[in-house]
Design a protein around this motif. Structure first.
Motif, mmCIF file in Angstrom:
data_model
loop_
_atom_site.group_PDB
_atom_site.id
_atom_site.type_symbol
_atom_site.label_atom_id
_atom_site.label_comp_id
_atom_site.label_asym_id
_atom_site.label_seq_id
_atom_site.Cartn_x
_atom_site.Cartn_y
_atom_site.Cartn_z
ATOM 1 N N UNK A 185 125.608 63.557 114.184
ATOM 2 C CA UNK A 185 124.237 62.833 114.737
ATOM 3 C C UNK A 185 124.369 62.565 116.140
ATOM 4 N N UNK A 186 123.449 63.334 116.974
ATOM 5 C CA UNK A 186 123.479 63.030 118.482
ATOM 6 C C UNK A 186 122.276 62.144 118.671
ATOM 7 N N UNK A 187 122.345 61.129 119.163
ATOM 8 C CA UNK A 187 120.990 60.296 119.496
ATOM 9 C C UNK A 187 120.994 59.920 120.899
ATOM 10 N N UNK A 238 114.088 64.655 113.206
ATOM 11 C CA UNK A 238 113.070 63.501 113.296
ATOM 12 C C UNK A 238 111.779 64.194 114.137
ATOM 13 N N UNK A 239 111.599 65.526 114.207
ATOM 14 C CA UNK A 239 110.558 66.213 114.848
ATOM 15 C C UNK A 239 109.163 66.063 114.145
ATOM 16 N N UNK A 243 122.709 67.261 114.638
ATOM 17 C CA UNK A 243 121.446 66.766 114.293
ATOM 18 C C UNK A 243 121.213 65.995 115.610
ATOM 19 N N UNK A 244 120.048 66.606 116.464
ATOM 20 C CA UNK A 244 119.729 66.001 117.615
ATOM 21 C C UNK A 244 118.481 65.123 117.457
#
Length: 150
Positions: A73-75, A142-143, A111-112
């Motif tokens: 996960x890249x946030x 989250x799009x 997962x960006x």
């Protein structure tokens, strides 16, 4: 014996260097301008390129494989902090982690998911770092939250 007023010149205009005392005192400046332009071009060509240097501290090259999961996960939050699986990292570390994740035998999924209030510039920099370092599996989970804004 006086000369006629037509040929009479003042002392100011008389010169001992001029062959014809009644000649036109104008100077042809075209050759002078040509020479100056050639010299200007030569000076511009011979100027050395600037050699500015900026010292930067690069992150260590040792990436721990324990930080790379099958799904990473890249946030990016509203204060422009990039997180890799919850750990705060900088842009250079993101590139190293993406490269290590994409060089695995089975490339890891990224997962960006930036926050809605994250700056566009920071999101763009992160996407650029991900693309430059060879990520082949990337998703935007989250799009769907933003589908009504488009």
């Amino acid at each position: 014996m006086r000369k006629s007023s037509r040929f009479q010149r003042s002392r100011f205009h008389s010169s001992i260097f001029r062959a014809d005392p009644n000649g036109d005192p104008d100077i042809n400046t075209t050759p002078l301008i040509d020479v100056m332009l050639v010299m200007l071009v030569m000076f511009i060509i011979t100027i050395p390129p600037p050699t500015h240097s900026v010292d930067i501290v690069l992150p260590s090259q040792g990436v721990v494989d324990g930080r790379i999961l099958d799904e990473n996960h890249v946030t990016i939050d509203a204060s422009d902090i990039i997180r890799w699986n919850g750990d705060a990292i900088d842009l250079a570390e993101l590139g190293l982690l993406v490269k290590a994740a994409s060089n695995r035998s089975e490339p890891a999924m990224l997962l960006f998911e930036p926050e809605a209030r994250a700056r566009y510039l920071r999101v763009d920099e992160a996407i650029g770092a991900i693309r430059r370092n060879g990520a082949s599996r990337i998703a935007f989970p989250g799009i769907n939250r933003y589908r009504d804004l488009i």
